[in-house]
Design a protein around this motif. Structure first.
Motif, mmCIF file in Angstrom:
data_model
loop_
_atom_site.group_PDB
_atom_site.id
_atom_site.type_symbol
_atom_site.label_atom_id
_atom_site.label_comp_id
_atom_site.label_asym_id
_atom_site.label_seq_id
_atom_site.Cartn_x
_atom_site.Cartn_y
_atom_site.Cartn_z
ATOM 1 N N VAL A 62 15.694 -4.859 -23.934
ATOM 2 C CA VAL A 62 14.661 -5.415 -24.129
ATOM 3 C C VAL A 62 14.198 -5.490 -25.752
ATOM 4 N N ALA A 63 14.703 -4.458 -26.420
ATOM 5 C CA ALA A 63 14.617 -4.611 -27.978
ATOM 6 C C ALA A 63 15.330 -5.505 -28.735
ATOM 7 N N ALA A 64 16.586 -5.933 -27.803
ATOM 8 C CA ALA A 64 17.449 -7.224 -28.314
ATOM 9 C C ALA A 64 17.126 -8.252 -27.969
ATOM 10 N N GLY A 65 16.020 -8.663 -27.229
ATOM 11 C CA GLY A 65 15.411 -9.748 -26.836
ATOM 12 C C GLY A 65 15.668 -10.448 -25.553
ATOM 13 N N HIS A 66 16.345 -9.811 -24.543
ATOM 14 C CA HIS A 66 16.673 -10.159 -23.383
ATOM 15 C C HIS A 66 15.812 -10.140 -22.241
ATOM 16 N N GLY A 67 14.638 -9.802 -22.629
ATOM 17 C CA GLY A 67 13.746 -9.712 -21.662
ATOM 18 C C GLY A 67 12.349 -8.695 -21.683
ATOM 19 N N ILE A 68 11.606 -8.449 -20.857
ATOM 20 C CA ILE A 68 10.626 -7.582 -20.930
ATOM 21 C C ILE A 68 10.822 -6.515 -19.829
ATOM 22 N N ALA A 69 10.098 -5.364 -19.808
ATOM 23 C CA ALA A 69 10.291 -4.338 -18.842
ATOM 24 C C ALA A 69 9.320 -3.570 -18.368
ATOM 25 N N ILE A 70 9.159 -2.757 -17.279
ATOM 26 C CA ILE A 70 8.036 -1.766 -16.989
ATOM 27 C C ILE A 70 8.624 -0.569 -17.391
ATOM 28 N N LEU A 71 8.367 0.405 -18.343
ATOM 29 C CA LEU A 71 8.605 1.580 -18.570
ATOM 30 C C LEU A 71 7.565 2.708 -18.686
ATOM 31 N N PRO A 72 7.887 3.926 -18.406
ATOM 32 C CA PRO A 72 6.772 4.938 -18.611
ATOM 33 C C PRO A 72 6.343 5.260 -19.950
ATOM 34 N N ARG A 73 4.925 5.541 -20.011
ATOM 35 C CA ARG A 73 4.293 5.554 -21.454
ATOM 36 C C ARG A 73 4.874 6.688 -22.263
ATOM 37 N N PHE A 74 5.021 7.867 -21.822
ATOM 38 C CA PHE A 74 5.189 9.385 -22.310
ATOM 39 C C PHE A 74 6.801 9.201 -22.709
ATOM 40 N N THR A 75 7.689 8.560 -22.274
ATOM 41 C CA THR A 75 8.930 8.903 -22.798
ATOM 42 C C THR A 75 9.702 7.650 -23.303
ATOM 43 N N THR A 76 9.037 6.555 -23.590
ATOM 44 C CA THR A 76 9.517 5.332 -23.859
ATOM 45 C C THR A 76 9.385 5.507 -25.475
ATOM 46 N N ARG A 77 10.666 5.020 -26.167
ATOM 47 C CA ARG A 77 10.572 5.301 -27.635
ATOM 48 C C ARG A 77 10.514 3.882 -28.303
ATOM 49 N N THR A 78 9.407 3.899 -29.025
ATOM 50 C CA THR A 78 8.929 2.706 -29.663
ATOM 51 C C THR A 78 8.986 2.713 -31.204
ATOM 52 N N ARG A 79 9.511 3.524 -31.630
ATOM 53 C CA ARG A 79 9.237 3.718 -33.282
ATOM 54 C C ARG A 79 10.802 3.375 -33.860
ATOM 55 N N ASP A 80 10.625 2.333 -34.644
ATOM 56 C CA ASP A 80 11.661 2.040 -35.470
ATOM 57 C C ASP A 80 12.962 1.498 -34.674
ATOM 58 N N ASN A 81 12.621 1.017 -33.708
ATOM 59 C CA ASN A 81 13.648 0.435 -32.767
ATOM 60 C C ASN A 81 13.525 -1.050 -32.005
ATOM 61 N N GLY A 82 12.721 -1.749 -32.768
ATOM 62 C CA GLY A 82 12.362 -2.933 -32.131
ATOM 63 C C GLY A 82 11.676 -3.334 -31.158
ATOM 64 N N LEU A 83 11.052 -2.057 -30.505
ATOM 65 C CA LEU A 83 10.349 -2.051 -29.140
ATOM 66 C C LEU A 83 8.851 -1.747 -29.227
ATOM 67 N N VAL A 84 7.955 -2.397 -28.620
ATOM 68 C CA VAL A 84 6.552 -2.223 -28.626
ATOM 69 C C VAL A 84 6.131 -2.142 -26.973
#
Length: 306
Positions: free
Chosen positions: A236-258
């Protein structure tokens, strides 16, 4: 009736084959068959009938298997009272948890369990959603932590003990420069036409996509499916699509993902501890389940979950 023979009948009801019962009880299949024939003689009615190459329980067999469960619960309760008299919980407890649940809960849980040095918690990670069935796993482990709410009715029907741990929101994961990243939350209409990076069929994330189809009337295009959330995050961070992911364990810091909350549908997973009722009577198991509940509450509080 002999409690060991009743136990074999119960295991057959739970595991389905004489061979599986033999493996669990460390005897030969012929020994299991012989003991079940003796139990039939004691009961005075047929308990088993042929089914393909194996056997299955008759109606009388199923009724007696339920009684065997009640006997097992009573024996464990008596053992629990004696252990409490001797000084508290002690012994090994086996627990299995799906991978992201383990990431959330195991570090803190293992720390909490050290409060009882006589309890030895032995953990492993298995995902019951796809490759393993919870009904099989509860026969192998004292505690199974699962996130399969669609199966809870069957769990109740089998008389299993269910302990609710938490409700974890499921969010939409996006590349940080995606056109929707500027929104504080997303509705089903917002994501119509997007390319998705999906999970295997039956996962909680996949059920959210099914809800999107039902609400919008539009199909979803799933370009890839992955078991591992870390792979999904990278793709997802590389721009190949979007996804459903769990809130508590998804890493969103400094990896191109929100991530953004998905509103307008039920986007969450129910995390539950599933146990056989007799094992729940053990003080050591109850202690670990209580520690698990406390850790789940602490994790939810840290993330501001209700």
């Amino acid at each position: 009736m002999d409690p060991r023979r009743l136990g074999m009948l119960r295991e057959l009801a739970e595991r389905g084959t004489v061979g599986a019962v033999a493996d669990e009880m460390n005897v030969t299949p012929s020994a299991v068959s012989q003991q079940l024939k003796l139990l039939e003689a004691e009961a005075g009615v047929p308990l088993l009938e042929p089914a393909g190459r194996g056997v299955r329980l008759t109606a009388a067999g199923r009724a007696l298997a339920e009684t065997a469960t009640e006997v097992a619960v009573a024996l464990e309760r008596a053992e629990a009272r004696w252990r409490e008299y001797l000084g508290g919980p002690a012994g090994d407890v086996t627990l299995t948890v799906f991978p992201t649940g383990g990431e959330m809960l195991l570090p803190g849980l293992l720390s909490r369990v050290t409060a009882e040095p006589a309890v030895n918690l032995i953990c492993t990670d298995r995902d019951p959603t796809l490759r393993f069935d919870v009904l099989d796993m509860v026969a192998q482990f004292d505690v199974v932590v699962a996130d399969s709410p669609a199966a809870t009715e069957e769990w109740h029907e089998r008389g299993l003990q269910l302990v609710s741990l938490m409700r974890e929101p499921l969010d939409v994961a996006l590349p940080e420069h995606h056109r929707l990243a500027s929104k504080a939350s997303l509705s089903p209409k917002d994501v119509v036409g997007e390319t998705w990076i999906g999970a295997p069929h039956g996962y909680p994330y996949d059920r959210v996509l099914q809800q999107l189809v039902a609400v919008t009337g539009e199909s979803v295009r799933i370009a890839q499916r992955f078991d591992d959330n870390g792979v999904v995050e990278a793709v997802v961070a590389a721009g190949h699509g979007i996804a459903i992911l769990p809130r508590f364990t998804t890493r969103t810091r400094d990896n191109g993902l929100v991530t953004r909350p998905l509103v307008g549908i039920r986007a969450r997973r129910e995390i539950t501890a599933v146990l056989r009722p007799d094992r729940f009577e053990r003080p050591s198991v109850r202690f670990c389940v209580q520690a698990l509940r406390e850790e789940a509450r602490a994790v939810a509080d840290r993330h501001g979950a209700p």
